[in-house]
Design a protein around this motif. Structure first.
Motif, PDB file in Angstrom:
ATOM      1  N   LYS A   1       1.605   2.344 -11.309  1.00 44.03           N
ATOM      2  CA  LYS A   1       1.772   1.055 -12.133  1.00 44.03           C
ATOM      3  C   LYS A   1       2.254   0.165 -11.043  1.00 44.03           C
ATOM      4  N   TYR A   2       1.663  -1.222 -11.010  1.00 40.93           N
ATOM      5  CA  TYR A   2       2.125  -2.467 -10.332  1.00 40.93           C
ATOM      6  C   TYR A   2       2.169  -3.447 -11.270  1.00 40.93           C
ATOM      7  N   ASP A   3       3.330  -4.372 -10.936  1.00 40.08           N
ATOM      8  CA  ASP A   3       3.351  -5.781 -11.568  1.00 40.08           C
ATOM      9  C   ASP A   3       2.140  -6.591 -11.510  1.00 40.08           C
ATOM     10  N   ASN A   4       1.600  -6.508 -10.210  1.00 36.05           N
ATOM     11  CA  ASN A   4       0.493  -7.579  -9.805  1.00 36.05           C
ATOM     12  C   ASN A   4       0.211  -7.287  -8.335  1.00 36.05           C
ATOM     13  N   PHE A   5      -0.887  -8.127  -7.970  1.00 42.79           N
ATOM     14  CA  PHE A   5      -1.369  -7.721  -6.435  1.00 42.79           C
ATOM     15  C   PHE A   5      -0.237  -8.075  -5.760  1.00 42.79           C
ATOM     16  N   ALA A   6       0.211  -8.828  -5.629  1.00 45.30           N
ATOM     17  CA  ALA A   6       1.392  -9.281  -4.566  1.00 45.30           C
ATOM     18  C   ALA A   6       2.430  -7.954  -4.680  1.00 45.30           C
ATOM     19  N   HIS A   7       3.001  -7.486  -5.628  1.00 45.65           N
ATOM     20  CA  HIS A   7       3.654  -6.266  -5.563  1.00 45.65           C
ATOM     21  C   HIS A   7       3.112  -5.165  -5.096  1.00 45.65           C
ATOM     22  N   ARG A   8       1.814  -4.945  -5.240  1.00 48.19           N
ATOM     23  CA  ARG A   8       1.213  -3.787  -4.373  1.00 48.19           C
ATOM     24  C   ARG A   8       1.182  -4.071  -3.151  1.00 48.19           C
ATOM     25  N   THR A   9       0.858  -5.246  -2.685  1.00 48.90           N
ATOM     26  CA  THR A   9       0.789  -5.481  -1.184  1.00 48.90           C
ATOM     27  C   THR A   9       2.290  -5.500  -0.382  1.00 48.90           C
ATOM     28  N   GLU A  10       3.325  -5.662  -1.265  1.00 51.34           N
ATOM     29  CA  GLU A  10       4.641  -5.361  -0.881  1.00 51.34           C
ATOM     30  C   GLU A  10       4.927  -3.660  -0.665  1.00 51.34           C
ATOM     31  N   VAL A  11       4.667  -3.228  -1.790  1.00 52.27           N
ATOM     32  CA  VAL A  11       4.761  -1.854  -1.798  1.00 52.27           C
ATOM     33  C   VAL A  11       4.097  -1.192  -0.602  1.00 52.27           C
ATOM     34  N   ARG A  12       2.758  -1.463  -0.518  1.00 54.81           N
ATOM     35  CA  ARG A  12       2.130  -0.853   0.772  1.00 54.81           C
ATOM     36  C   ARG A  12       2.757  -1.155   2.070  1.00 54.81           C
ATOM     37  N   LYS A  13       3.131  -2.443   2.138  1.00 59.25           N
ATOM     38  CA  LYS A  13       3.939  -2.599   3.322  1.00 59.25           C
ATOM     39  C   LYS A  13       5.287  -1.785   3.681  1.00 59.25           C
ATOM     40  N   GLY A  14       5.983  -1.517   2.538  1.00 54.90           N
ATOM     41  CA  GLY A  14       7.171  -0.758   2.552  1.00 54.90           C
ATOM     42  C   GLY A  14       6.886   0.911   2.846  1.00 54.90           C
ATOM     43  N   ILE A  15       5.721   1.228   2.319  1.00 53.25           N
ATOM     44  CA  ILE A  15       5.369   2.614   2.482  1.00 53.25           C
ATOM     45  C   ILE A  15       5.167   2.836   3.970  1.00 53.25           C
ATOM     46  N   ALA A  16       4.263   1.782   4.589  1.00 58.09           N
ATOM     47  CA  ALA A  16       4.013   1.884   5.838  1.00 58.09           C
ATOM     48  C   ALA A  16       5.375   1.863   6.927  1.00 58.09           C
ATOM     49  N   LYS A  17       6.179   1.283   6.513  1.00 55.57           N
ATOM     50  CA  LYS A  17       7.558   1.219   7.197  1.00 55.57           C
ATOM     51  C   LYS A  17       8.659   2.520   6.928  1.00 55.57           C
ATOM     52  N   ASP A  18       8.241   2.952   6.067  1.00 60.41           N
ATOM     53  CA  ASP A  18       9.142   4.318   5.563  1.00 60.41           C
ATOM     54  C   ASP A  18       8.834   5.464   6.274  1.00 60.41           C
ATOM     55  N   LYS A  19       9.553   5.693   7.339  1.00 60.71           N
ATOM     56  CA  LYS A  19       9.447   6.506   8.311  1.00 60.71           C
ATOM     57  C   LYS A  19       9.584   8.115   7.695  1.00 60.71           C
ATOM     58  N   GLU A  20      10.304   8.142   6.859  1.00 56.89           N
ATOM     59  CA  GLU A  20      10.284   9.778   6.137  1.00 56.89           C
ATOM     60  C   GLU A  20       9.185   9.833   5.383  1.00 56.89           C
ATOM     61  N   TRP A  21       8.703   8.904   4.515  1.00 57.67           N
ATOM     62  CA  TRP A  21       7.232   9.258   3.856  1.00 57.67           C
ATOM     63  C   TRP A  21       6.258   9.414   4.656  1.00 57.67           C
ATOM     64  N   GLN A  22       6.065   8.688   5.757  1.00 57.80           N
ATOM     65  CA  GLN A  22       5.088   8.581   6.713  1.00 57.80           C
ATOM     66  C   GLN A  22       4.973  10.232   7.369  1.00 57.80           C
ATOM     67  N   GLN A  23       6.092  10.536   7.742  1.00 51.46           N
ATOM     68  CA  GLN A  23       6.379  11.875   8.245  1.00 51.46           C
ATOM     69  C   GLN A  23       5.703  12.918   7.336  1.00 51.46           C
ATOM     70  N   VAL A  24       5.624  12.678   6.080  1.00 43.96           N
ATOM     71  CA  VAL A  24       5.432  13.685   4.947  1.00 43.96           C
ATOM     72  C   VAL A  24       3.589  13.414   4.790  1.00 43.96           C
ATOM     73  N   ILE A  25       3.335  12.285   4.711  1.00 42.80           N
ATOM     74  CA  ILE A  25       2.074  12.055   4.142  1.00 42.80           C
ATOM     75  C   ILE A  25       0.794  12.234   5.429  1.00 42.80           C
ATOM     76  N   VAL A  26       1.315  11.662   6.553  1.00 40.16           N
ATOM     77  CA  VAL A  26       0.380  11.764   7.557  1.00 40.16           C
ATOM     78  C   VAL A  26      -0.016  13.409   7.865  1.00 40.16           C
ATOM     79  N   PRO A  27       0.743  14.184   7.777  1.00 39.97           N
ATOM     80  CA  PRO A  27       0.403  15.732   8.040  1.00 39.97           C
ATOM     81  C   PRO A  27      -0.617  15.893   6.850  1.00 39.97           C
ATOM     82  N   ASN A  28      -0.271  15.293   5.496  1.00 41.05           N
ATOM     83  CA  ASN A  28      -1.040  16.191   4.248  1.00 41.05           C
ATOM     84  C   ASN A  28      -2.512  15.393   4.429  1.00 41.05           C
TER      85      ASN A  28
END
Length: 246
Positions: free
Chosen positions: A89-116
């Motif tokens: 769920k997203y509040d609007n498209f700007a919210h999703r853009t910010e979330v995607r930026k945050g995910i890309a910068k989240d090193k812990e999550w990237q270490q999980v998702i990239v191998p997956n």
């Protein structure tokens, strides 16, 4: 004569209200609520389902720190096996853009998702809106879910929206199943409607379906709606342990 012409000119200058064509799926109400839902489907490589799910279960909190997970399911029946389906769920498209930026910068999550990513054979996602005439409902207890996918004729909700609404409400109002939400695509396959149902079990779903097919009130409403139908498919979904919708 001059006075008459002057009065006529003023009368013509007054704009006559133009009747507004509106459907129950129309975008009007959404102008005041930008909330949308991203539907994601991952087809996993054979034998990789368990490995993927164990990793996501252990680390999903890293992803949900960024945005709201509505539900996460494995596909039991309907189409390809080794498939998972999830809604964000997203509040609007700007919210999703910010979330995607945050995910890309989240090193812990990237270490999980990239191998997956190496375990995923195919990804699909649509952007959808919850239709104005229903709200997202939470089932009373754990059960199974059915995602019904309707591809409607070109022309949009102005053509088929009202008939579709009557068909859905016929099932809901007569108690044959419980509606979780109705979603209309904004990006993806257009003129597509997703209907998410809940039942206590696959057997109770089958019983309700058989009964509804013998109810003339449901049959009449569905018969009207199918005049606008191109195709339909469905999937039986089993909520995973970390899914907010059980």
């Amino acid at each position: 004569m001059l006075a008459l012409r002057s009065g006529l000119t003023r009368a013509l200058a007054v704009k006559t209200p133009v009747p507004q064509m509106c459907s129950s799926f129309a975008t009007g109400p959404r102008q005041f609520d930008g909330t949308f839902y991203e539907f994601r489907t991952y087809c996993l490589k054979p034998s990789k389902m368990n490995e993927f799910m164990e990793s996501i279960k252990k680390n999903i909190h890293l992803r949900t720190a960024h945005s709201e997970l509505v539900g996460f399911w494995s596909v039991e029946f309907g189409g390809r096996v080794n498939k998972v389906f999830h809604i964000w769920k997203y509040d609007n498209f700007a919210h999703r853009t910010e979330v995607r930026k945050g995910i890309a910068k989240d090193k812990e999550w990237q270490q999980v998702i990239v191998p997956n990513l190496a375990l995923i054979d195919k990804q699909e996602f649509d952007i959808t809106y919850l239709v104005p005439w229903c709200k997202l409902e939470k089932p009373p207890k754990e059960g199974v879910y059915e995602l019904a996918i309707f591809q409607m004729k070109p022309g949009g909700p102005a053509l088929w929206g009202d008939a579709f609404k009557r068909a859905i409400n016929a099932h809901v109002n007569l108690g044959y199943t419980k509606l979780v939400g109705v979603f209309h695509t904004e990006y993806g396959e257009l003129n597509r409607v997703y209907v998410l149902w809940w039942n206590e079990s696959a057997d109770s779903r089958a019983a309700g379906r058989h009964q509804s097919h013998e109810d003339p009130r449901v049959v009449a409403a569905v018969r009207e709606s199918v005049n606008y139908l191109v195709s339909q498919q469905n999937m039986l979904l089993i909520p995973v342990s970390f899914s907010p919708l059980k």
